[in-house]
Design a protein around this motif. Sequence first.
Motif, mmCIF file in Angstrom:
data_model
loop_
_atom_site.group_PDB
_atom_site.id
_atom_site.type_symbol
_atom_site.label_atom_id
_atom_site.label_comp_id
_atom_site.label_asym_id
_atom_site.label_seq_id
_atom_site.Cartn_x
_atom_site.Cartn_y
_atom_site.Cartn_z
ATOM 1 N N SER A 228 -8.984 1.380 -0.890
ATOM 2 C CA SER A 228 -7.943 1.656 -1.877
ATOM 3 C C SER A 228 -8.254 1.064 -3.248
ATOM 4 N N SER A 229 -7.833 1.787 -4.265
ATOM 5 C CA SER A 229 -7.843 1.235 -5.619
ATOM 6 C C SER A 229 -6.656 0.285 -5.744
ATOM 7 N N GLU B 61 -8.176 3.127 5.149
ATOM 8 C CA GLU B 61 -7.463 3.452 3.909
ATOM 9 C C GLU B 61 -7.223 2.214 3.054
ATOM 10 N N GLY C 153 -2.621 3.823 -3.325
ATOM 11 C CA GLY C 153 -3.478 2.664 -3.181
ATOM 12 C C GLY C 153 -2.657 1.391 -3.062
ATOM 13 N N PHE D 205 0.839 -1.194 0.000
ATOM 14 C CA PHE D 205 0.000 0.000 0.000
ATOM 15 C C PHE D 205 0.876 1.247 0.000
#
Length: 259
Positions: free
Chosen positions: A252-253, A248, A135, A96
């Motif tokens: 995330s993408s 988060e 992401g 990430f």
Amino acid sequence: MAQILRPSQKGLRKSLFTSIDIALSLLLLIPTTALADGNNNSSNDPPPQTTGTSGGSRGCETKSETSLSSIPALILLAPSQIYGQTLATRPTFAWFISNSASWQMEFRLYQYDPASKQSKLVKEIKDKNFKSSPGIMMLSLSSPELLVGGRYLWQVELVCDANRPSGNPFAIAAMKVVLKPDLNKRLSQTNNVLNKAILYNQADLWYNTLGIALISKDEPKLRELKISLLEQVANGSETGLQEQIKVELTKSSIHQLQR
């Protein structure tokens, strides 16, 4: 809980990337009593001391963008302080990135020999097109083919300043390639992706399970599994940031890379 690199350890940072022996000398520092968590690591099989979340600098900052988030710049999607297991000899790695800007990245994979306590670099990616996106990033390697029974460290670095590498956020995680003949037989008897993910998860095969869960879109149970895995990552981070990181990660993408 993942070990956070403290400012006092920054002096080790340059040595970590210039000397493999120094980097991997950290492997024997974790006591085996830390493994009493049902993760099938025997007492003579201690995991490395890993830093699953980046420490020190919170990320790469520019004059136009200053990071206001307390979330680490880089979080590896891997178990904390244990060897994450995989059946794959060409596994997928994931991490990430909290920074919204695009930065140069570097990836390194080391093979560790517990008998000789030596290691060697088996893969390095540091080309100009290898850049971060905010992401979750998934990296699939076409080579090398990892050895069954082999133990590895994988490492990601954000290059904020090539002239000052000691300030670059980086993180390290451990992986073991295992052989499970009985499970392979059961896997060969199903083509259902959900069933495969459940079998992988039941066998504590972190990387196989994560690889399926991250790219699932339409299957509700796979989405639940994905959230569960990401929560485990968040729970292994700094106590005060667990909820923030969990949010988060789950929103995330996902960006897929191939090298």
